[in-house]
Write a protein that holds these residues in place. Structure first.
Motif, PDB file in Angstrom:
ATOM      1  N   ASP A  46       0.685  -1.220  -0.021  1.00 54.25           N
ATOM      2  CA  ASP A  46       0.016  -0.140  -0.006  1.00 54.25           C
ATOM      3  C   ASP A  46       0.408   1.392  -0.083  1.00 54.25           C
ATOM      4  OD1 ASP A  46       1.048   0.564   2.659  1.00 54.25           O
ATOM      5  OD2 ASP A  46      -1.097   0.026   3.642  1.00 54.25           O
ATOM      6  N   SER A  47       0.305   2.176   0.030  1.00 55.96           N
ATOM      7  CA  SER A  47       0.988   3.910  -0.146  1.00 55.96           C
ATOM      8  C   SER A  47       2.107   3.931   0.920  1.00 55.96           C
ATOM      9  CB  SER A  47       0.340   5.039  -0.234  1.00 55.96           C
ATOM     10  OG  SER A  47      -1.174   4.183  -1.328  1.00 55.96           O
ATOM     11  N   LEU A  48       1.374   2.985   2.226  1.00 58.92           N
ATOM     12  CA  LEU A  48       2.568   3.547   2.950  1.00 58.92           C
ATOM     13  C   LEU A  48       3.637   2.977   3.420  1.00 58.92           C
ATOM     14  CD1 LEU A  48       3.567   4.492   5.972  1.00 58.92           C
ATOM     15  CD2 LEU A  48       2.288   3.083   6.826  1.00 58.92           C
ATOM     16  N   ASP A  49       3.519   1.369   2.983  1.00 52.20           N
ATOM     17  CA  ASP A  49       4.666   0.408   2.802  1.00 52.20           C
ATOM     18  C   ASP A  49       5.344   0.837   1.434  1.00 52.20           C
ATOM     19  OD1 ASP A  49       3.337  -1.430   4.214  1.00 52.20           O
ATOM     20  OD2 ASP A  49       1.508  -2.257   2.659  1.00 52.20           O
ATOM     21  N   LEU A  50       5.292   1.122   0.511  1.00 51.13           N
ATOM     22  CA  LEU A  50       5.762   1.095  -0.737  1.00 51.13           C
ATOM     23  C   LEU A  50       6.715   2.897  -0.198  1.00 51.13           C
ATOM     24  CD1 LEU A  50       3.614   0.772  -3.360  1.00 51.13           C
ATOM     25  CD2 LEU A  50       5.815  -0.400  -2.556  1.00 51.13           C
ATOM     26  N   ALA A  51       6.287   3.655   0.663  1.00 48.61           N
ATOM     27  CA  ALA A  51       7.901   4.720   0.981  1.00 48.61           C
ATOM     28  C   ALA A  51       8.205   4.181   2.064  1.00 48.61           C
ATOM     29  CB  ALA A  51       5.965   5.966   2.222  1.00 48.61           C
ATOM     30  N   ARG A  52       7.900   3.296   2.328  1.00 48.75           N
ATOM     31  CA  ARG A  52       8.434   2.846   3.786  1.00 48.75           C
ATOM     32  C   ARG A  52       9.373   2.053   3.493  1.00 48.75           C
ATOM     33  NH1 ARG A  52       4.986   0.885   8.031  1.00 48.75           N
ATOM     34  NH2 ARG A  52       5.195   1.697   9.232  1.00 48.75           N
ATOM     35  N   THR A  53       9.286   1.445   1.758  1.00 47.88           N
ATOM     36  CA  THR A  53      10.107   0.469   0.813  1.00 47.88           C
ATOM     37  C   THR A  53      11.181   1.895   0.374  1.00 47.88           C
ATOM     38  OG1 THR A  53       8.680  -1.468   0.747  1.00 47.88           O
ATOM     39  CG2 THR A  53      10.988  -0.846  -0.715  1.00 47.88           C
ATOM     40  N   ALA A  54      11.292   2.284   0.240  1.00 46.20           N
ATOM     41  CA  ALA A  54      11.390   3.301  -1.425  1.00 46.20           C
ATOM     42  C   ALA A  54      12.425   4.253   0.274  1.00 46.20           C
ATOM     43  CB  ALA A  54      10.767   4.300  -1.091  1.00 46.20           C
ATOM     44  N   GLN A  55      11.763   3.881   1.671  1.00 43.04           N
ATOM     45  CA  GLN A  55      12.919   5.047   2.297  1.00 43.04           C
ATOM     46  C   GLN A  55      13.961   3.793   2.810  1.00 43.04           C
ATOM     47  OE1 GLN A  55      11.220   5.667   6.211  1.00 43.04           O
ATOM     48  NE2 GLN A  55      12.686   7.763   6.345  1.00 43.04           N
ATOM     49  N   ARG A  56      14.106   3.001   2.589  1.00 44.21           N
ATOM     50  CA  ARG A  56      15.555   2.151   2.903  1.00 44.21           C
ATOM     51  C   ARG A  56      15.774   1.756   2.304  1.00 44.21           C
ATOM     52  NH1 ARG A  56      10.720  -1.474   4.781  1.00 44.21           N
ATOM     53  NH2 ARG A  56       9.754  -0.633   6.763  1.00 44.21           N
ATOM     54  N   GLU A  57      15.135   1.598   0.823  1.00 45.92           N
ATOM     55  CA  GLU A  57      16.013   0.955  -0.715  1.00 45.92           C
ATOM     56  C   GLU A  57      17.287   1.535  -0.468  1.00 45.92           C
ATOM     57  OE1 GLU A  57      17.084  -1.408  -2.300  1.00 45.92           O
ATOM     58  OE2 GLU A  57      15.123  -1.690  -2.622  1.00 45.92           O
ATOM     59  N   THR A  58      18.639   0.347  -0.553  1.00 44.22           N
ATOM     60  CA  THR A  58      19.893   1.496   0.027  1.00 44.22           C
ATOM     61  C   THR A  58      21.015   0.722  -1.318  1.00 44.22           C
ATOM     62  OG1 THR A  58      21.045  -0.149   1.245  1.00 44.22           O
ATOM     63  CG2 THR A  58      20.067   1.525   1.852  1.00 44.22           C
ATOM     64  N   GLU A  59      20.293  -0.255  -1.917  1.00 41.73           N
ATOM     65  CA  GLU A  59      21.014  -1.078  -3.115  1.00 41.73           C
ATOM     66  C   GLU A  59      20.846  -0.433  -4.516  1.00 41.73           C
ATOM     67  OE1 GLU A  59      23.429  -4.498  -2.349  1.00 41.73           O
ATOM     68  OE2 GLU A  59      23.218  -3.165  -0.871  1.00 41.73           O
ATOM     69  N   ALA A  60      19.205  -0.917  -4.573  1.00 40.18           N
ATOM     70  CA  ALA A  60      19.318  -0.254  -6.538  1.00 40.18           C
ATOM     71  C   ALA A  60      19.850   1.052  -6.539  1.00 40.18           C
ATOM     72  CB  ALA A  60      18.052  -0.007  -6.616  1.00 40.18           C
ATOM     73  N   GLU A  61      20.081   1.304  -8.293  1.00 45.55           N
ATOM     74  CA  GLU A  61      20.600   2.426  -8.446  1.00 45.55           C
ATOM     75  C   GLU A  61      19.428   2.885  -8.911  1.00 45.55           C
ATOM     76  OE1 GLU A  61      24.198   1.531 -10.812  1.00 45.55           O
ATOM     77  OE2 GLU A  61      24.971   0.692  -9.380  1.00 45.55           O
ATOM     78  N   VAL A  62      18.547   2.242  -9.660  1.00 53.55           N
ATOM     79  CA  VAL A  62      17.182   2.658 -10.278  1.00 53.55           C
ATOM     80  C   VAL A  62      15.981   2.006 -10.043  1.00 53.55           C
ATOM     81  CG1 VAL A  62      16.033   2.786 -12.049  1.00 53.55           C
ATOM     82  CG2 VAL A  62      18.504   3.099 -12.829  1.00 53.55           C
ATOM     83  N   ILE A  63      14.898   3.040  -8.608  1.00 50.62           N
ATOM     84  CA  ILE A  63      13.783   2.504  -8.300  1.00 50.62           C
ATOM     85  C   ILE A  63      12.723   3.030  -9.606  1.00 50.62           C
ATOM     86  CG2 ILE A  63      11.958   3.401  -7.078  1.00 50.62           C
ATOM     87  CD1 ILE A  63      14.038   4.152  -5.243  1.00 50.62           C
ATOM     88  N   LEU A  64      11.195   1.818 -10.670  1.00 51.98           N
ATOM     89  CA  LEU A  64      10.837   1.656 -11.032  1.00 51.98           C
ATOM     90  C   LEU A  64       9.587   1.538 -10.306  1.00 51.98           C
ATOM     91  CD1 LEU A  64      10.230   1.498 -13.771  1.00 51.98           C
ATOM     92  CD2 LEU A  64       9.328  -0.839 -13.266  1.00 51.98           C
ATOM     93  N   PHE A  65       9.160   2.416 -10.299  1.00 47.82           N
ATOM     94  CA  PHE A  65       7.714   2.308  -9.463  1.00 47.82           C
ATOM     95  C   PHE A  65       6.827   2.245 -10.010  1.00 47.82           C
ATOM     96  CE2 PHE A  65       6.576   4.282  -4.817  1.00 47.82           C
ATOM     97  CZ  PHE A  65       5.365   3.549  -5.347  1.00 47.82           C
ATOM     98  N   CYS A  66       5.918   1.362  -9.779  1.00 44.76           N
ATOM     99  CA  CYS A  66       4.447   1.119 -10.901  1.00 44.76           C
ATOM    100  C   CYS A  66       3.740   1.834  -9.975  1.00 44.76           C
ATOM    101  CB  CYS A  66       4.662  -0.779 -10.669  1.00 44.76           C
ATOM    102  SG  CYS A  66       6.339  -0.641 -12.366  1.00 44.76           S
ATOM    103  N   GLY A  67       2.779   2.522  -9.977  1.00 45.36           N
ATOM    104  CA  GLY A  67       1.927   3.906  -9.680  1.00 45.36           C
ATOM    105  C   GLY A  67       1.338   4.656 -10.261  1.00 45.36           C
ATOM    106  N   VAL A  68       1.134   5.617  -9.484  1.00 45.83           N
ATOM    107  CA  VAL A  68       1.109   6.395  -9.733  1.00 45.83           C
ATOM    108  C   VAL A  68       1.679   7.671  -9.819  1.00 45.83           C
ATOM    109  CG1 VAL A  68      -1.421   6.243 -10.850  1.00 45.83           C
ATOM    110  CG2 VAL A  68      -0.495   7.583  -8.458  1.00 45.83           C
ATOM    111  N   HIS A  69       2.194   8.883 -10.527  1.00 45.17           N
ATOM    112  CA  HIS A  69       3.014  10.120 -10.491  1.00 45.17           C
ATOM    113  C   HIS A  69       3.274  10.403  -8.533  1.00 45.17           C
ATOM    114  CE1 HIS A  69       5.250  14.153 -11.159  1.00 45.17           C
ATOM    115  NE2 HIS A  69       5.441  13.454 -11.603  1.00 45.17           N
ATOM    116  N   PHE A  70       1.831  10.785  -8.240  1.00 45.32           N
ATOM    117  CA  PHE A  70       2.666  11.029  -6.771  1.00 45.32           C
ATOM    118  C   PHE A  70       3.559   9.500  -5.969  1.00 45.32           C
ATOM    119  CE2 PHE A  70      -1.216   9.287  -5.767  1.00 45.32           C
ATOM    120  CZ  PHE A  70      -1.490   8.272  -4.371  1.00 45.32           C
ATOM    121  N   MET A  71       3.107   8.308  -5.596  1.00 41.93           N
ATOM    122  CA  MET A  71       4.134   7.957  -5.641  1.00 41.93           C
ATOM    123  C   MET A  71       5.304   7.614  -5.811  1.00 41.93           C
ATOM    124  SD  MET A  71       1.260   4.699  -5.482  1.00 41.93           S
ATOM    125  CE  MET A  71      -0.302   4.802  -4.386  1.00 41.93           C
TER     126      MET A  71
END
Ligand code: 13P
Ligand code: SF4
Length: 318
Positions: A46-71
């Motif tokens: 959900d929106s919160l899980d994905l925001a938290r995951t984005a905050q924790r993401e340390t390895e990836a060079e690229v984040i591909l977000f399958c959702g909408v623009h604000f996400m």
């Protein structure tokens, strides 16, 4: 030059997997995405899980977000040094559109005492005008953190705001925005379905209209609705949210009967409710985004820093 024609013989699943490794990319997806996209995601939530995951993401060079623009923009606010991609740059949100930053700034000028709690479904510029961000998973907790005695503006979802005001027992001014998907459910048809399935539980997202929510046996964010189907005692559920989540619900609870809550005629598809913005993303566009590293989310640094403040406050309080 970028070409958008794709060899029809291409195995998109294999190509996306190859490009993901080559680009050191991670795929984040919301439950409202098409089933194929949910299945290839490294993180689904959900929106919160994905925001938290984005905050924790340390390895990836690229984040591909399958959702909408604000996400995707939220992921960029939290990851200024990484490339953040959104497969279709036009994937918007009626709630984000309902609350432009200049209008929120004007409200603040006229109501300097108000504490502004803004749903994460808004642009970075609107976040920058807010005191605190929330999602539907943590909104109650965020509102309980607002200092006593301060008048509150809740923006931009008036339905979520009205539901929260009742839950926390606090009056709030409500911005007049709505989710174009969740307002389409038909009270009349839901009541008819409930009569046909007297043992079914009607579960609904708080973005639904109050006259629909009053018939719900359970109200919660997408993750809470998923958990309710998986762990709840009922065998049949009428599901009042975007129909993409039915895919993950079926995987999580294969023995349960799931009925998409019906919408008024002419709205969405005839039997269920689909977000036209979420559904703009496709496997083809994901492949192209990873291949071309476009479309990227870019943010002015001064705006990013201002938008990060209420967002980080939310993540600290969550
Ligand atoms: P949640 O996943 O936080 O419940 O949000 C639902 C939604 O409408 C996202 O656009
Ligand atoms: Fe926005 Fe509603 Fe679509 Fe979610 S489902 S992205 S709130 S329009």
């Amino acid at each position: 030059m970028t070409t958008t024609t794709i060899d029809p013989g291409l195995d998109l699943f294999a190509e996306i997997d190859r490009l993901k490794r080559e680009r050191r990319a991670v795929i984040l997806a919301h439950y409202y995405q098409d089933p194929d996209i949910q299945d290839i995601a490294d993180h689904l939530g959900d929106s919160l899980d994905l925001a938290r995951t984005a905050q924790r993401e340390t390895e990836a060079e690229v984040i591909l977000f399958c959702g909408v623009h604000f996400m995707a923009e939220t992921a960029k606010i939290l990851n200024p040094d990484r490339i953040v991609l959104l497969p279709d740059a036009n994937a918007g949100c009626s709630l984000a559109e309902a609350c432009p930053a200049d209008q929120l700034r004007a409200f603040r000028r006229e109501h300097p005492d108000h504490f502004v709690v803004t749903y994460i479904n808004c642009s970075a510029a609107t976040k920058a005008e807010s005191d605190l961000i929330c999602t539907s998973s943590n909104a109650e907790k965020m509102l309980r953190a607002v200092p006593e005695g301060r008048p509150i503006l809740f923006a931009p979802d008036r339905n979520l705001g009205a539901w929260l005001a009742r839950r926390v027992g606090r009056e709030m001014d409500l911005w007049p925005g709505t989710c174009q998907v969740h307002v389409t459910f038909s009270e009349r048809k839901i009541l008819a379905l409930k009569a046909q399935h007297p043992d079914a539980e009607f579960i609904a997202h708080p973005e639904c209209e109050p006259h629909v929510l009053r018939h719900a046996d359970f109200v919660g964010s997408t993750r809470r609705l998923l958990e309710r189907v998986r762990d709840g005692a009922a065998r049949t559920f009428i599901v009042g949210t975007e129909s993409g989540i039915l895919h993950t619900m079926r995987l999580a609870a294969p023995a349960k009967e799931l009925i998409p809550a019906p919408v008024e005629q002419g709205a969405g598809c005839t039997a269920c409710s689909e977000c036209p913005h979420m559904k703009l993303n496709t496997l083809e566009k994901i492949y192209l985004a990873l291949r071309d590293l476009q479309p990227r989310i870019e943010l002015d640094e001064e705006l990013r820093v201002r938008a990060a403040r209420p967002l980080l406050r939310m993540l600290e309080l969550s």
